[in-house]
Scaffold this motif. Sequence first.
Motif, mmCIF file in Angstrom:
data_model
loop_
_atom_site.group_PDB
_atom_site.id
_atom_site.type_symbol
_atom_site.label_atom_id
_atom_site.label_comp_id
_atom_site.label_asym_id
_atom_site.label_seq_id
_atom_site.Cartn_x
_atom_site.Cartn_y
_atom_site.Cartn_z
ATOM 1 N N ASP A 173 5.118 6.699 -0.925
ATOM 2 C CA ASP A 173 5.442 5.744 -2.101
ATOM 3 C C ASP A 173 4.956 4.279 -1.751
ATOM 4 O O ASP A 173 4.961 3.605 -2.760
ATOM 5 C CB ASP A 173 7.084 5.803 -2.289
ATOM 6 C CG ASP A 173 7.423 7.190 -3.077
ATOM 7 O OD1 ASP A 173 6.546 7.936 -3.469
ATOM 8 O OD2 ASP A 173 8.635 7.525 -2.708
ATOM 9 N N GLY A 233 -2.974 6.564 -4.561
ATOM 10 C CA GLY A 233 -2.408 7.784 -5.136
ATOM 11 C C GLY A 233 -2.703 8.913 -4.113
ATOM 12 O O GLY A 233 -3.841 9.265 -3.884
ATOM 13 N N GLU A 261 0.466 6.244 -11.571
ATOM 14 C CA GLU A 261 0.199 4.873 -12.106
ATOM 15 C C GLU A 261 -1.396 4.822 -12.408
ATOM 16 O O GLU A 261 -1.901 4.099 -13.336
ATOM 17 C CB GLU A 261 0.826 3.879 -11.093
ATOM 18 C CG GLU A 261 2.229 3.957 -11.132
ATOM 19 C CD GLU A 261 2.555 2.716 -9.975
ATOM 20 O OE1 GLU A 261 1.858 2.138 -9.381
ATOM 21 O OE2 GLU A 261 3.712 2.727 -9.712
ATOM 22 N N THR A 308 -1.013 2.051 -1.333
ATOM 23 C CA THR A 308 -1.446 1.637 -2.487
ATOM 24 C C THR A 308 -2.372 2.843 -3.031
ATOM 25 O O THR A 308 -2.943 2.475 -4.041
ATOM 26 C CB THR A 308 -2.587 0.375 -1.722
ATOM 27 O OG1 THR A 308 -3.224 0.862 -0.867
ATOM 28 C CG2 THR A 308 -1.522 -0.820 -1.270
ATOM 29 N N SER A 361 -8.029 5.738 -4.898
ATOM 30 C CA SER A 361 -7.915 4.407 -4.764
ATOM 31 C C SER A 361 -8.643 3.778 -6.154
ATOM 32 O O SER A 361 -9.688 4.306 -6.546
ATOM 33 C CB SER A 361 -8.600 3.824 -3.371
ATOM 34 O OG SER A 361 -8.098 4.529 -2.408
ATOM 35 N N ASN A 364 2.885 11.026 -4.709
ATOM 36 C CA ASN A 364 3.557 9.727 -4.769
ATOM 37 C C ASN A 364 3.398 9.059 -5.919
ATOM 38 O O ASN A 364 2.558 9.577 -6.901
ATOM 39 C CB ASN A 364 3.221 8.543 -3.779
ATOM 40 C CG ASN A 364 1.626 8.501 -3.995
ATOM 41 O OD1 ASN A 364 0.984 8.962 -4.651
ATOM 42 N ND2 ASN A 364 1.309 7.333 -3.127
ATOM 43 N N ARG A 375 2.295 6.332 -7.170
ATOM 44 C CA ARG A 375 1.258 5.516 -7.379
ATOM 45 C C ARG A 375 0.198 6.480 -8.013
ATOM 46 O O ARG A 375 -0.900 5.843 -8.708
ATOM 47 C CB ARG A 375 0.603 5.030 -5.905
ATOM 48 C CG ARG A 375 -0.836 4.204 -6.078
ATOM 49 C CD ARG A 375 -0.724 3.152 -7.115
ATOM 50 N NE ARG A 375 -1.972 2.363 -6.933
ATOM 51 C CZ ARG A 375 -2.179 1.391 -7.611
ATOM 52 N NH1 ARG A 375 -1.477 1.099 -8.713
ATOM 53 N NH2 ARG A 375 -3.420 0.767 -7.646
#
Length: 724
Positions: free
Chosen positions: A225, A230, A249, A228, A328, A244, A246
Amino acid sequence: MLVNPEDSLERQNEKLLRIVQSLMRRVEQKNAESGLAYAQFERAALMEAQVRERTVQLERALDLLQDSNARLARANRSAEAARSNLADAIETVAEGFALFDASERLVLANSRFCKALTDIKPRLVEGLPFAEYVKLVADSRDLSLPAGEAAADWVARRMRRHGDAHSVFNVALSRDRWLQVSEHRTASGGTVILQTDVTAIFRAERRERERLQHGHAQMLQATLDHLTQGVAIFDAQARLAGWNDRLGELFDMTLPQDTLGTAFSEIAEQIGSRAVFAEGLKVQALRDWADQRGGRLPLSFEMTLDEGRILHGFAQEMPDRGFVVSVSDVTPERHAAQALHEINELLERRVEERTLELEEALQEAERANTSKSRFVAAASHDLMQPLSAAKLFLSSLSEVAGPGRPAELADKTAQALGNVEDIITALLDISKLDLGRASFDVQSVPLKAIFDPLRHQLEPMARAKGLGLRIVDTGLTVRSDPAFLRRIVQNLLSNAICYTDRGKVVLGVRRNGGSARIEVWDSGRGIAPEDQALIFQEFKRLEVRGDGLGLGLAIVERACTGLGHPLSLWSQPGIGSCFSLNVPIAARPAAQQARQPAAEPDLRARSPLVLLVENDTALARALSQMIEGWGAHVLHAHNATEALDLLAEVQLRPDALLLDEQLGRGMSGTELFGLLTGRFGSIPARILSADRSRSLRETCCTLGVELLGKPIDQDRLGAFLTAL
């Protein structure tokens, strides 16, 4: 048989006593004279002795038997006590214990042995075969067989372990119970089995493992979590095991908890509907990579989302054959790289434009330098003509004037003209070296032939300054151009004398492998490190001394480069300097010929006819005057046409030809030579020229005519005419 051996000793003794008494009565009743009676008596006496001996033996055997029976009774009591003690000891052991003898039969076992196997415990009796014991365990309802394994398979595996001298293994029982079985071979070939209930240990380890796994899972999730990137973790079946926030997101979507266990192919399909993969990668390629069962190579890919964001993905296999996918956001990096690429292209265009401008400027500078060098060469050549004429006029003047003041003035004027000649020659050499047109005549050169003339030439100069000049003699012969090598060494020595105020100057040679290292040492002021490169530039001098132009070291540096003689400099301010150059040593020394001073030519006996073709009037007049002073006749023409017309007019064949190479427009001297030899046959000739190029020398060599350089060497010219 009188005595029964099975009777007791008392019974046998009783019977023997009765037999003896009976025999005694019978003997007494018989007549003593009867021989039969006496014989019977003797037999009876003998039998009595045997009976007595047998009786003693029997009594002794009876004693031994009674003693043995007593010892056996004591041993039986000890064995029973030991067996009882062993049984008590085994019973006190906390583990289950069983002993099988060498014949694989059960000898004894304590009450804890197979206590957990309630259905077979009553059947474990003394004498039970080991194989039967194993079969009973395999068929027990309390045994928990591994998945997919039958009782017969378990028996076979258990018997294989029994073949080992020592083995320890765990057995799973029903209701989550565990036994640890230790089996050991005894010295007599028997087998000891220990059974330990390790259920509590197994359960404690399981609880600890679950606790650690839960803690690790929490730690892993917390780590994921905070990344930076995913991250999605998939198990060996390519099913989602963790992720996580990310990750959601980056793809602008929410992954619910029921997503756990979703196949990678479904997730890849969802991602493919939201992004466009770069470099022609397809979603199917990702599926194929995930469907591999082990041995996956790392996979890197990029994708662009609808809103223009660029994501970089990286998938890598884990040791358990699962894999991890990390994603990323590289949008800023890609935009920066694109901007940098555009800036680089702009810079490259500017650099290219600037390079073209610099190339044009460089070409212009090279053209200007070439023009300068050509101008210097042409100017030097043109200056040589009147200079040569002036030297010849002075030579004639010295001969006419005789000794006295006029001759002294003529000599000083000749020295001044010699200095001018040295400067012009230096300019000419510089221009040729710059143009790359310098002609080097590399040959075997004895260093003695270079050093000796310099000693005679420079010793007065050093003596005038109060310096010691030492030139170390050497017998080495090197490979070089003699004229340029002499010029190099002369310039180095002249500079050393010029810039040394006190002390001495030394010229010597050291062997340096296959080379001769010529060194010029001085005790002068030295040269600072920052000035050591400056002194090799033309017209550059650190101190203004004498009347030089600063061309000496420039010629040295260029000539050494052209000849391939490495030049080096060591100098320390206040101590002195050393200039050195390495010249290859010749394989065979050249034969040294001593040059004798040329005598004054006397041509009056024959009075040869010399054709002089020279477009410089002053030089032609000086040459004509000098040659005629020697007793020859001179026909002078300014060019080839005039020379041909003159010869046609006088109808004479000249005895010698002196032909200038540069005759202006029209025919050159070498071309005129070819025409005249074709018309008159072979005629001794010399080509006059200030051009020292290789091409002219090769042309003269081809024609078989010698080149006589300007300024004209009076001795060489006189020797040529004298030899006619």
